[in-house]
Design an enzyme around this catalytic site. Structure first.
Site, PDB file in Angstrom:
ATOM      1  N   TYR A 237      72.789  69.473  45.083  1.00 43.16           N
ATOM      2  CA  TYR A 237      71.668  68.931  44.316  1.00 43.16           C
ATOM      3  C   TYR A 237      70.397  69.669  44.745  1.00 43.16           C
ATOM      4  CZ  TYR A 237      74.459  64.869  42.790  1.00 43.16           C
ATOM      5  OH  TYR A 237      75.405  64.032  42.221  1.00 43.16           O
TER       6      TYR A 237
ATOM      7  N   LEU B 288      74.679  54.573  32.666  1.00 45.56           N
ATOM      8  CA  LEU B 288      73.676  54.486  31.599  1.00 45.56           C
ATOM      9  C   LEU B 288      73.620  55.784  30.797  1.00 45.56           C
ATOM     10  CD1 LEU B 288      70.784  52.604  33.446  1.00 45.56           C
ATOM     11  CD2 LEU B 288      72.560  51.658  31.956  1.00 45.56           C
TER      12      LEU B 288
ATOM     13  N   ARG C 182      72.974  58.867  31.584  1.00 44.89           N
ATOM     14  CA  ARG C 182      71.773  59.664  31.849  1.00 44.89           C
ATOM     15  C   ARG C 182      70.546  59.130  31.113  1.00 44.89           C
ATOM     16  NH1 ARG C 182      76.357  61.934  31.515  1.00 44.89           N
ATOM     17  NH2 ARG C 182      77.120  63.290  33.152  1.00 44.89           N
ATOM     18  N   GLY C 183      70.534  57.826  30.919  1.00 42.28           N
ATOM     19  CA  GLY C 183      69.410  57.168  30.268  1.00 42.28           C
ATOM     20  C   GLY C 183      69.597  56.933  28.787  1.00 42.28           C
TER      21      GLY C 183
ATOM     22  N   SER D 144      70.215  53.305  28.179  1.00 37.82           N
ATOM     23  CA  SER D 144      69.413  52.444  29.055  1.00 37.82           C
ATOM     24  C   SER D 144      68.536  51.475  28.285  1.00 37.82           C
ATOM     25  CB  SER D 144      68.521  53.307  29.950  1.00 37.82           C
ATOM     26  OG  SER D 144      67.541  53.981  29.161  1.00 37.82           O
TER      27      SER D 144
END
Length: 333
Positions: A56, A206, A208-209, A212
């Protein structure tokens, strides 16, 4: 915070985990101070599972988490770390390296960056097609025996690979994408985990939104710099409107239930099996505060039926990753 045990032999962890990827630029710029404050807020709320990877932002996330965790008792949290992803120019994935010598080399760097003597769960991020999974897991087994790792995990692998790995050393959990619009694990992977007594840490709950309740079609046309969702098929112009219509159907269920869309989507994942722990990629305290109550949201049979009607299996449009990356996954969408 409620707890769950990862499989038969894994540790007890908080019913919701915190993922660090979004704090290191995966979805555009992130505020360092807010990221650290979010980790602190999670720990204060009882979150004990913290997930990261050595790739990351090429180590940035491990260094960030080390700063955020400094001063906290080491026994008060569990570190889950992925390894083996080769990063190319521009930060994009460029393959896998599951060779034993690479695994043993990488763990030294992770331990140093994280400022810890051991990693609770260490896992290859993807299957290296050039290296038998037995060799990769065998290397992590040696790290367990040497005291540098407590448990062996996997990530994004199919049922056959899971069985082969588990025969080498008991696998604690599989980390894999699982959400209302990513349900391929239900066919073979989830039954295999149940049979073998292996837990699941579910990421992307979610999407990646996308599901959401906060994403808009306009945001898909103006992604932030460095936001990899600009390349995600489910966020493209030809797919996002359809997918957001599913979210609006889910919103109606959430309103009846008296919760947010995000809370309902997270609770749905936890309701699928008591050994599943969703890992939330919150990078702000606001999003974290919204997600955590989902741990206490118990869904009834009627709730689950209404959710199924709102978002039937296979109803989303677009793959969960760009086509170039789909071949590296153990299961599809």
């Amino acid at each position: 915070m409620r707890t769950r045990t990862l499989g038969k032999n894994g540790p007890a962890v908080s019913a919701i985990g915190l993922g660090g990827m979004s704090m290191s630029g995966a979805y555009g710029d992130a505020d360092r101070d807010e990221s650290i404050a979010t980790v602190h807020a999670a720990l204060d709320a009882g979150v004990t599972l913290i997930d990261t990877a050595d790739f990351y932002a090429t180590g940035h996330n491990e260094l960030l988490l080390a700063e955020a965790l400094r001063g906290r008792p080491r026994e008060s949290y569990r570190l889950s770390v992925k390894t083996g992803m080769v990063v190319g120019i521009g930060g994009l994935p460029a393959g896998q390296d599951g060779r034993p010598e690479t695994i043993k080399n990488s763990v030294v760097y992770s331990l140093t960056r994280l400022g810890t003597d051991y990693i609770d769960i260490y896992r290859p991020a993807r299957l290296d097609p050039a290296v038998p999974i037995e060799e990769t897991v065998g290397a992590i087994k040696e790290l367990v025996e040497a005291g540098y790792v407590r448990h062996v995990g996997l990530s994004e692998m199919n049922a056959e690979t899971i069985r082969r790995a588990h025969a080498v050393y008991p696998i604690t959990d599989l980390q894999i994408e699982y959400s209302l619009i990513s349900r391929a694990v239900e066919a073979e992977v989830l039954p295999t985990l149940r049979e073998l007594g292996i837990g699941m840490t579910a990421y992307g709950v979610l999407s990646r939104g996308l599901i959401s309740g906060h994403w808009t079609a306009e945001r898909s046309t103006k992604p932030g710099q460095g936001d990899h969702r600009a390349r995600s098929p489910r966020f493209t112009a030809e797919n996002v409107e359809h997918n957001l219509a599913l979210v609006e159907a889910l919103r109606q269920v959430a309103e009846v239930r008296g919760c947010t869309v995000a809370q309902l989507a997270i609770a749905w994942v936890t309701a699928q099996d008591p050994s599943i722990v969703p890992v939330i990629g919150a990078r702000t305290r606001v999003r974290l505060a919204e997600a955590l109550p989902a741990a206490d949201l118990e869904l009834t049979a009627d709730d689950l039926a209404a959710i199924e009607t709102a978002i039937p299996v296979g109803s989303a449009r677009g793959d969960r990753y760009p086509s170039a990356f789909m071949k590296d996954l153990g299961v599809g969408n």
